[in-house]
Design a protein around this motif. Structure first.
Motif, mmCIF file in Angstrom:
data_model
loop_
_atom_site.group_PDB
_atom_site.id
_atom_site.type_symbol
_atom_site.label_atom_id
_atom_site.label_comp_id
_atom_site.label_asym_id
_atom_site.label_seq_id
_atom_site.Cartn_x
_atom_site.Cartn_y
_atom_site.Cartn_z
ATOM 1 N N ILE A 1 0.825 -1.205 0.000
ATOM 2 C CA ILE A 1 0.000 0.000 0.000
ATOM 3 C C ILE A 1 0.862 1.259 0.000
ATOM 4 N N ASP A 2 0.564 2.142 -0.936
ATOM 5 C CA ASP A 2 1.132 3.484 -0.970
ATOM 6 C C ASP A 2 0.073 4.406 -0.357
ATOM 7 N N ASP A 3 0.316 4.905 0.844
ATOM 8 C CA ASP A 3 -0.649 5.705 1.586
ATOM 9 C C ASP A 3 -0.638 7.147 1.099
ATOM 10 N N ARG A 4 -1.699 7.536 0.390
ATOM 11 C CA ARG A 4 -1.828 8.910 -0.090
ATOM 12 C C ARG A 4 -3.089 9.555 0.469
ATOM 13 N N THR A 5 -3.472 9.167 1.663
ATOM 14 C CA THR A 5 -4.648 9.753 2.288
ATOM 15 C C THR A 5 -4.386 11.209 2.676
ATOM 16 N N GLY A 6 -5.468 11.999 2.722
ATOM 17 C CA GLY A 6 -5.361 13.379 3.148
ATOM 18 C C GLY A 6 -5.274 14.389 2.022
ATOM 19 N N ILE A 7 -5.732 14.042 0.831
ATOM 20 C CA ILE A 7 -5.723 14.969 -0.304
ATOM 21 C C ILE A 7 -6.813 16.022 -0.093
ATOM 22 N N SER A 8 -6.497 17.267 -0.315
ATOM 23 C CA SER A 8 -7.429 18.358 -0.017
ATOM 24 C C SER A 8 -8.416 18.587 -1.153
ATOM 25 N N GLY A 9 -9.716 18.372 -0.856
ATOM 26 C CA GLY A 9 -10.762 18.697 -1.812
ATOM 27 C C GLY A 9 -11.274 17.513 -2.604
ATOM 28 N N SER A 10 -12.597 17.456 -2.771
ATOM 29 C CA SER A 10 -13.220 16.357 -3.513
ATOM 30 C C SER A 10 -12.761 16.306 -4.962
ATOM 31 N N ALA A 11 -12.698 17.472 -5.599
ATOM 32 C CA ALA A 11 -12.290 17.507 -7.005
ATOM 33 C C ALA A 11 -10.859 17.028 -7.176
ATOM 34 N N THR A 12 -9.999 17.366 -6.231
ATOM 35 C CA THR A 12 -8.593 17.000 -6.332
ATOM 36 C C THR A 12 -8.395 15.494 -6.185
ATOM 37 N N VAL A 13 -9.062 14.893 -5.224
ATOM 38 C CA VAL A 13 -8.895 13.456 -5.028
ATOM 39 C C VAL A 13 -9.531 12.669 -6.171
ATOM 40 N N ARG A 14 -10.631 13.160 -6.703
ATOM 41 C CA ARG A 14 -11.247 12.492 -7.861
ATOM 42 C C ARG A 14 -10.312 12.563 -9.070
ATOM 43 N N GLU A 15 -9.695 13.717 -9.286
ATOM 44 C CA GLU A 15 -8.753 13.852 -10.392
ATOM 45 C C GLU A 15 -7.565 12.918 -10.199
ATOM 46 N N ALA A 16 -7.139 12.742 -8.949
ATOM 47 C CA ALA A 16 -6.041 11.820 -8.673
ATOM 48 C C ALA A 16 -6.427 10.397 -9.057
ATOM 49 N N LEU A 17 -7.694 10.039 -8.852
ATOM 50 C CA LEU A 17 -8.156 8.691 -9.223
ATOM 51 C C LEU A 17 -8.161 8.505 -10.735
ATOM 52 N N VAL A 18 -8.798 9.400 -11.462
ATOM 53 C CA VAL A 18 -8.945 9.203 -12.903
ATOM 54 C C VAL A 18 -7.629 9.404 -13.644
ATOM 55 N N SER A 19 -6.696 10.122 -13.032
ATOM 56 C CA SER A 19 -5.388 10.329 -13.674
ATOM 57 C C SER A 19 -4.373 9.275 -13.251
#
Length: 328
Positions: A89-107
């Motif tokens: 597991i690469d722990d990347r929890t704590g991303i600020s903002g719904s739009a930002t974390v969603r973009e991290a998923l799709v990218s």
């Protein structure tokens, strides 16, 4: 991207006091020395700390979350469970903002994170807060499939936006519902400031839509970090944005106003991931299904309280709960 995908700020602060040594010893017996290293750390987990055996042996997964306690906690629950099945597991929890974390998923910067059906319907898929389908989860899952994103079966808890006031203030002014609040705000604009976080202030399913639905406008909007709002209601403002499963509502003696017009969309929690990740690792769904099913509103509120009120770390809380429930 405007925000780093690294460990949240809290990771750089002095660690919270751990539970007693008896609890630690139980965890160490259950998970071995490798897990002990993980429990003492903060930030991105080293890939060599995974068990190396299980359904997900050899699989590397980056787990993300939003920046607030519940989202981080849900990310840690997923991380511990998938790691227990052998994943690195690469722990990347704590991303600020719904739009930002969603973009991290799709990218492809993260592989999975927990989101909410209301956020999916309004903010991701661009629908309004009106004419919400009866089966919101099914509608969101079906529509987002076209974007290559899978929504696993949701947990039974719902964490929706609410407006809260100090309990004494509610009692003194007969405030029970948002309609009561709208009438009070119209009559008492000088006493009608609201504390809210940036995202709520700008979301259609947040402050703008709420004021439109109830036909009022707060006299002042005090923008604060979400974690500061609970202690500032009654200080900087009489009204405040809260999350319905946040244990700090109780610990700060706040009264939640009921959404009597039914403005707020249902926010049921569900793990989201790219469909390609699920296709390559179908075990993720079977591993997470019983865990999601066990996360009732009462359970997630209690776990949130262990972090926010008792000062425990999200990963410790996640591990202890999963162990106690026999889910890992």
């Amino acid at each position: 991207m405007p925000h780093s995908l690294s460990c949240p700020t809290a990771c750089n602060a002095p660690p919270y006091e751990r539970r007693n040594m008896k609890t630690k010893a139980t965890l160490l017996t259950a998970f071995g020395a490798g897990m002990a290293v993980l429990l003492s750390g903060c930030g991105v987990a080293d890939t060599d700390t995974a068990t190396g055996t299980g359904e997900l042996a050899g699989v590397e997964l980056a787990v993300g979350s939003k920046e607030f306690t519940e989202s981080i906690l849900l990310g840690q629950i997923a991380s511990v469970a998938l790691e227990n099945a052998g994943a690195s597991i690469d722990d990347r929890t704590g991303i600020s903002g719904s739009a930002t974390v969603r973009e991290a998923l799709v990218s492809d910067e993260i592989d999975l994170y927990w989101d909410y059906t209301g956020t999916g319907w309004v903010n991701i898929l661009g629908n309004s807060t009106e004419d919400v389908p009866d089966d919101l989860y099914a509608a969101v899952a079906e529509a987002d499939a076209a974007n290559g994103v899978a929504w696993l079966e949701p947990a039974p808890f719902e964490n929706t936006y609410r407006i809260a006031v100090p309990t004494a203030f509610a009692e003194d002014n007969d405030l029970v519902t948002m309609s009561d609040a709208a009438a009070y705000i119209e009559a008492n604009p000088a006493e009608s400031a609201v504390c809210a976080a940036a995202e709520f202030i700008n979301r259609d399913d947040g402050l703008p839509g709420l004021q439109g639905a109830y036909g009022f406008e707060f006299s002042e909007v005090v923008q604060l970090d979400l974690n500061l709002i609970y202690t500032q209601v009654g200080e900087s403002c009489n009204f405040g944005e809260v999350f319905s499963t946040d244990a700090r509502i109780v610990s700060n003696d706040l009264a939640v106003l009921s959404d009597d017009l039914g403005f707020f969309v249902q926010y049921q929690g569900a793990l989201t991931l790219r469909q390609e990740t699920l296709d390559e690792n179908p075990a993720i769904e079977s591993i997470m299904a019983p865990i999601s099913a066990a996360l009732t509103s009462e359970v997630i509120t209690e776990l949130n309280g262990q972090v926010d009120n008792d000062g425990e770390e999200p990963r410790d809380v996640a591990t202890e709960w999963l162990t106690a429930e026999g889910l890992i």
